[in-house]
Write an enzyme that holds these catalytic residues in place. Structure first.
Site, mmCIF file in Angstrom:
data_model
loop_
_atom_site.group_PDB
_atom_site.id
_atom_site.type_symbol
_atom_site.label_atom_id
_atom_site.label_comp_id
_atom_site.label_asym_id
_atom_site.label_seq_id
_atom_site.Cartn_x
_atom_site.Cartn_y
_atom_site.Cartn_z
ATOM 1 N N THR A 33 0.847 -1.197 0.000
ATOM 2 C CA THR A 33 0.000 0.000 0.000
ATOM 3 C C THR A 33 0.882 1.247 0.000
ATOM 4 O O THR A 33 0.595 2.234 -0.680
ATOM 5 C CB THR A 33 -0.938 -0.024 1.222
ATOM 6 O OG1 THR A 33 -1.651 -1.267 1.206
ATOM 7 C CG2 THR A 33 -1.922 1.115 1.194
ATOM 8 N N ARG A 606 -1.380 -8.765 11.300
ATOM 9 C CA ARG A 606 -1.828 -7.422 11.678
ATOM 10 C C ARG A 606 -0.980 -6.880 12.815
ATOM 11 O O ARG A 606 -0.972 -5.695 13.095
ATOM 12 C CB ARG A 606 -3.312 -7.420 12.144
ATOM 13 C CG ARG A 606 -4.365 -7.787 11.124
ATOM 14 C CD ARG A 606 -4.227 -7.087 9.837
ATOM 15 N NE ARG A 606 -3.478 -7.901 8.892
ATOM 16 C CZ ARG A 606 -2.874 -7.419 7.799
ATOM 17 N NH1 ARG A 606 -2.921 -6.130 7.528
ATOM 18 N NH2 ARG A 606 -2.207 -8.194 6.982
HETATM 19 N N1 ATP Z 1 10.578 0.960 2.967
HETATM 20 C C1 ATP Z 1 9.979 1.124 4.126
HETATM 21 N N2 ATP Z 1 10.605 1.709 5.157
HETATM 22 C C2 ATP Z 1 10.001 1.863 6.351
HETATM 23 N N3 ATP Z 1 8.748 1.451 6.632
HETATM 24 C C3 ATP Z 1 8.054 0.869 5.657
HETATM 25 C C4 ATP Z 1 8.622 0.666 4.363
HETATM 26 N N4 ATP Z 1 7.691 0.041 3.605
HETATM 27 C C5 ATP Z 1 6.603 -0.128 4.389
HETATM 28 N N5 ATP Z 1 6.827 0.367 5.616
HETATM 29 C C6 ATP Z 1 5.882 0.329 6.750
HETATM 30 O O1 ATP Z 1 5.468 -1.015 6.958
HETATM 31 C C7 ATP Z 1 4.084 -1.084 7.336
HETATM 32 C C8 ATP Z 1 3.327 -1.967 6.367
HETATM 33 O O2 ATP Z 1 3.213 -1.318 5.099
HETATM 34 P P1 ATP Z 1 1.913 -1.464 4.212
HETATM 35 O O3 ATP Z 1 0.708 -1.295 5.044
HETATM 36 O O4 ATP Z 1 2.102 -0.614 3.026
HETATM 37 O O5 ATP Z 1 2.088 -3.002 3.833
HETATM 38 P P2 ATP Z 1 1.162 -3.912 2.926
HETATM 39 O O6 ATP Z 1 2.066 -4.746 2.121
HETATM 40 O O7 ATP Z 1 0.189 -3.068 2.220
HETATM 41 O O8 ATP Z 1 0.467 -4.812 4.035
HETATM 42 P P3 ATP Z 1 -0.915 -5.655 3.928
HETATM 43 O O9 ATP Z 1 -0.564 -6.854 3.098
HETATM 44 O O10 ATP Z 1 -1.233 -6.024 5.313
HETATM 45 O O11 ATP Z 1 -1.914 -4.779 3.259
HETATM 46 C C9 ATP Z 1 3.570 0.337 7.363
HETATM 47 O O12 ATP Z 1 3.629 0.804 8.683
HETATM 48 C C10 ATP Z 1 4.570 1.064 6.463
HETATM 49 O O13 ATP Z 1 4.675 2.427 6.777
HETATM 50 MG MG MG Z 2 -1.921 -3.013 2.261
#
Ligand code: ATP
Ligand code: MG
Length: 779
Positions: A33, A606
C-alpha cells in the site's frame, strides 16, 4: 518533492515502473500500500501526470480513507482530483452521471441488505413461492454470486431451462430485478455489474473514462471478483497502465466471489505485465513474522514466497488456553487493563475474532473492566430503527420512487394507516405501473381506500411540504423538522423515555453526519444535495465507524482487519471448530480450510509488536455448549516462536466433577436472554442415565498429541450429559449450593434437557439453575 529513498529497491521499482501492466505480488506488511501511494506521488511529481488522470481503487472505505490521507500527505497539488475510492463508490459516481442510458434515472437509490430482504420477501410472495423451500436469504446469496460473475437474470433464466428449482430461482431473479428497476434502485452487486454493462453498451462513455483514467491502481487485488476484474480490464484497455498490488496468501473473500485466478493469471490476462515481488516485511517483529510464515506454508495451493524482516525478534507469540469463553474474554480485558495501567494506550490493542457472535462476551468484559472499545461490524449505526426511519423520510422526500422507504414511514409515526390500506395502494400502484408514493398522491382516485384516503392525503401533504423546504433548508434542519413536524420525536418519547433518549441521540448523530457532509463540500466543485448525502450514507460499510484518533480498543472480525496494523493484537477463539470453522474442516474442498488458514495469516500479520492467541475449552456456539481443542493453526506455529501459557484445566477428565461454566456473576448465559444451556446431551447412540461427570474424555475422547508435543485431551464433537432422571430433593426441601449457601427449593420444572430448579437462597436471593450444574445437596 518526496524522498523516494525511504523505499527499498523493489518498492522503488514498483513506484518507477509507471507504464504498462504491473503486478506487485508480496506478503503482508511488505509495503504494498505504501508503494502504491508513493507511486501516485511519483506519477505527478516526476512524470508530470495530471492528477485528474489517476485512479486508485480499494475495497473498504476505511482503506480508501487511509490511502486518501497518505496521498494527501505526499502530493502537494491536485490531490483532490485523484479518484481514490472503493470499487462501489467509484461505480456510483459513474452511474450517477450515465445510468440513464440503462433506463434508470440518475437519482437511483442504493438498497442495503435489509432492503434487499424486504424486497425479496415481496417477490417470493408475489410469485407464490413455498417459504419452506425457498428462503429469501439463500436466493439473494445465489443472485449475488451470479452478479459477481456478471450473469444477468435473463442469462440465468436461459441456462436454467429443464432444471425446475433453478428455473424457479431464475424467475425470482427476474422479478427481483424488475422490482428494483421499478423502484429506481440498485443493490450493491448491481453497482459494479451495471457499470460494466454501461461500458459495454455505451462505448463513448467507456472511451471517456479510459481517456480520463490513464493510470489505474488497485490495492488488495487478490480480493477482486470477476465483475471487478472486468471493470478494471475495460477501464485500462486503452492505455494499459494498470498497477495492481496484492497477496495471494491474503485472499479471504472467496465466499463473496473473489477470484484468486485474477492474481494467478494476471500475466496472461495482461500480456507484457511486469511482476515485482517484495519480500521484506516492515510491520512485525521477527517472531510474529516467523509464526505467520510457519502457518501459511501449510497451504498447498500457493505461490511460494518467504518474508523476512530486519525488525527485532521481539517477544514470542503467546498462546493461552482458558476453561471457558467467559474466562478467555475476561482475561483479555484484564490483560489490556494491566497494560494500559502500565502505560500502553487503548488504541494499541485490537482483539480479532472469527465470528461476530464472539464480540458480545468481549464487549461485556470490556464494559466490566472499564475499557473503552470500538466494535467494528456490530450493530451498524445505519441499521438502527430510528436511523432507518429518518433515512426513509429523506429518501421519500428526495426520490418518491423508493417504495420500501415510503411504505416504511407511511404509518410512522402512527397516522392510522393500516396494512389493508397499504396493500390497496400497492395493488393500485402495481396495476397502474407507478411508484407507491405516486399512488399515494393519487389516493383520491382509489375508491377502495374510502375514508383512509384523507389520511394518505395528510401524509403526502407533509412530504410535499418537506420537499419544498429542500431549496432553502440544510439537511440537518430538514431532519430536525421531520422529527418535530411529523410527531416522530413525540411518539418516541411517549414510548419509553430511556430508549427514546438513545434514539434521539442517534438521530442527533445523523444530523451531525449531515452537517459534516455539507461542510466537506463547501467551496468544492460539487454542491451538497440530499441525494449526495443519501448516497454517502448508503456506501458506509461497518469498518468506517472506526476513527483512529479515538483512544479505544478495537474489536473486529478478522475479515474487517485486512490491510490494517496494530501494535498489540489478540486473536481470540483459536479453536478447531470455530477457527478453522467446522464447515471448512468437514468440507470436501481442501481450499475451504486453506481459506481459513489465509485468514489466520491475515490475523497474525496485523500485529506489529505483540501477538497473543487465546482459546477456550468450552464455549457456547449457536446455543450449544461445545468442547473444543486448540486450533490446528496454533500447532502450525513453530514451537520456538511460541510461548504456551496454559492454565490448568478445571474440567475433570478423571472422575472429579467439572466446574460449572458460569463465572463470577453466576448468571453468565442469561445475560443474553437465552435460557442457560448448562445441560449437555450425550451423542445419540450413547444416551444413558445421568451420572455426575465421570471422565467423559476417558469414555469418548481420545488423547492426541500435537506437533508441538503438547498433550491435549480432545473430546471430539460436542459433549453432553443427559438430564437427571431423579433428584435427591424436592420442592420445599432445604438444599445447599457451593457458592450461594443454603436455601429452600421453591420450584422444579422439567425441561427438555434438564430440570430447572428455583431456589430461594437465604443470602443470595432467588436463583434459577439447571440441576445438572447446580449440584444442590439436601441438608
Ligand atoms: N521501505 C519502508 N521503510 C520503512 N517502513 C516501511 C517501508 N515500507 C513499508 N513500511 C511500513 O510497513 C508497514 C506496512 O506497510 P503497508 O501497510 O504498506 O504493507 P502492505 O504490504 O500493504 O500490508 P498488507 O498486506 O497487510 O496490506 C507500514 O507501517 C509502512 O509504513
Ligand atoms: Mg496493504
Amino acid at each position: 518533492m518526496n524522498n523516494y529513498d525511504t523505499l527499498n529497491p523493489m518498492q522503488r521499482l514498483a513506484v518507477e515502473t509507471t507504464e504498462g501492466p504491473v503486478l506487485v505480488l508480496a506478503g503482508a506488511g511488505s509495503g504494498k500500500t505504501r508503494a502504491l501511494t508513493h507511486r501516485i506521488a511519483y506519477l505527478i511529481e516526476e512524470c508530470g501526470v495530471n492528477p485528474w488522470n489517476i485512479m486508485a481503487l480499494t475495497f473498504t472505505n476505511k482503506a480508501a480513507g487511509e490511502m486518501r490521507e497518505r496521498v494527501d500527505n505526499l502530493v502537494e497539488f491536485g490531490a483532490d482530483s485523484i479518484w481514490v475510492s472503493t470499487f462501489h463508490s467509484t461505480c456510483v459516481r459513474i452511474l450517477r452521471r450515465h445510468i440513464e442510458c440503462l433506463g434508470y434515472s440518475t437519482n437511483f437509490t442504493i438498497y442495503d441488505s435489509d432492503d434487499q430482504k424486504t424486497m425479496m420477501r415481496q417477490v417470493l410472495k408475489k410469485l407464490d413461492f413455498d417459504p419452506k423451500q425457498y428462503k429469501e436469504r439463500s436466493i439473494l446469496a445465489t443472485i449475488s454470486s451470479l452478479k459477481d460473475e456478471l450473469i444477468s437474470a435473463e442469462d440465468f433464466s436461459a441456462r436454467s431451462a429443464g432444471d425446475f428449482r433453478q428455473s424457479r430461482i431464475a424467475e425470482a431473479y427476474l422479478e427481483y430485478q424488475a422490482q428494483l428497476r421499478k423502484n429506481n434502485a440498485l443493490d450493491f452487486d448491481d453497482l459494479i455489474m451495471k457499470t460494466v454493462e454501461l461500458f459495454r453498451v455505451n462505448p463513448e462513455v467507456l472511451d471517456y473514462y479510459q481517456e480520463r483514467f490513464r493510470y489505474i491502481m488497485v490495492d488488495e487485488y487478490q480480493d477482486t471478483n470477476t465483475a471487478q476484474f472486468r471493470l478494471i480490464e475495460l477501464l485500462s484497455a486503452k492505455y494499459k497502465n494498470l498497477c495492481v498490488v496484492g497477496d495471494d496468501d491474503q485472499s479471504i473473500y472467496k465466499f463473496r466471489g473473489a477470484n484468486i485466478e485474477n492474481i494467478l493469471e494476471f500475466e496472461s490476462a495482461f500480456p507484457g505485465a511486469k511482476v515485482i515481488r517484495l519480500e521484506q516485511n516492515y510491520r512485525s517483529t521477527g517472531n510474529i513474522l516467523n509464526a505467520a510464515n510457519g502457518v501459511i506454508k501449510n497451504n498447498a495451493g500457493r505461490k511460494d514466497k518467504t518474508l523476512w524482516t530486519e525488525n527485532e525478534e521481539g517477544i514470542p507469540v503467546v498462546f493461552r488456553q482458558y476453561d471457558t469463553a467467559y474466562e478467555e474474554a475476561d482475561a483479555i480485558a484484564v490483560d489490556i487493563r494491566d497494560r494500559v495501567d502500565s502505560g500502553a494506550a487503548y488504541s494499541d490493542f485490537a482483539v480479532l475474532y472469527r465470528t461476530n457472535a464472539q464480540s458480545r462476551l468481549l464487549e461485556e468484559k470490556c464494559v466490566n473492566r472499564g475499557i473503552p472499545y470500538r466494535l467494528v461490524g456490530g450493530v451498524n449505526f445505519y441499521q438502527r430503527k430510528e436511523i432507518k426511519d429518518i433515512l426513509s423520510y429523506l429518501k421519500t422526500i428526495d426520490n418518491g420512487l423508493d417504495d420500501l422507504a415510503a411504505q416504511r414511514i407511511i404509518n410512522v409515526p402512527k397516522r392510522g394507516i393500516g396494512a389493508t390500506t397499504i396493500g390497496r395502494i400497492m395493488v393500485y400502484a402495481e396495476a397502474n405501473d407507478m411508484s407507491f408514493y405516486e399512488a399515494c398522491k393519487a389516493a383520491d382516485r382509489i375508491p377502495s381506500l374510502g375514508k383512509a384516503a384523507g389520511k394518505i392525503r395528510g401524509f403526502v401533504t407533509q412530504i410535499q411540504s418537506f420537499r419544498s423546504k429542500l431549496a432553502y433548508y440544510s439537511i440537518g434542519d430538514l431532519i430536525e423538522d421531520i422529527v418535530t413536524e411529523t410527531g416522530y420525536g413525540e411518539e418516541l418519547s411517549a414510548d419509553d423515555e430511556v430508549a427514546a433518549e438513545t434514539r434521539l441521540e442517534n438521530i442527533e448523530e445523523l444530523k451531525n453526519k449531515a452537517v459534516a457532509y455539507e461542510e466537506s463540500l463547501e467551496d468544492g466543485e460539487e454542491a451538497p444535495t440530499l441525494s449526495g448525502f443519501l448516497e454517502e450514507v448508503a456506501l458506509v460499510a461497518d469498518v468506517d465507524s472506526m476513527e483512529d484518533s479515538e483512544n479505544r480498543v478495537v474489536l473486529m472480525t478478522l475479515h474487517s482487519a485486512k490491510g490494517l496494523e496494530f501494535p498489540r493484537v489478540y486473536l481470540a477463539g483459536m479453536e478447531d471448530g470455530l477457527f478453522p470453522g467446522m464447515m471448512s474442516i468437514n468440507s470436501d474442498d481442501p481450499d475451504e480450510l486453506e481459506e481459513e488458514r489465509r485468514l489466520c495469516y491475515v490475523g497474525i500479520t496485523r500485529a506489529q509488536k505483540e501477538l497473543i492467541l487465546t482459546c477456550a475449552r468450552q464455549r457456547m456456539v449457536n446455543g450449544e455448549t461445545r468442547f473444543q481443542k486448540p486450533s490446528r493453526f496454533v500447532g502450525e506455529i513453530p514451537p520456538m516462536y511460541l510461548h504456551r501459557q496454559e492454565t490448568p484445566s478445571m474440567f475433570s477428565f478423571g472422575g472429579v466433577p467439572v466446574k460449572p461454566m458460569s463465572t463470577g456473576g453466576g448468571s453468565g448465559f442469561r445475560t443474553f436472554g437465552r435460557p442457560a444451556q448448562e445441560a449437555f446431551e450425550l451423542p445419540k447412540k450413547e444416551k444413558e442415565p445421568y451420572r455426575p461427570w465421570t471422565a467423559p474424555a476417558a469414555r469418548y475422547g481420545k488423547a492426541i498429541s500435537g506437533d508441538s508435543g503438547l498433550k491435549e485431551t480432545y473430546i471430539g464433537k460436542q459433549f453432553s450429559v443427559s438430564k437427571a432422571t431423579s433428584l435427591s430433593y424436592g420442592v420445599g426441601d432445604r438444599v445447599s449450593h457451593v457458592k450461594f449457601g443454603e436455601g429452600t427449593v421453591v420450584d422444579i420444572t422439567e425441561q427438555k434437557k434438564d430440570f430447572e430448579v428455583t431456589v430461594d437462597f437465604d443470602k443470595a436471593g432467588r436463583k434459577r439453575m439447571y440441576a445438572t450444574f447446580a449440584k444442590l445437596k439436601r441438608c
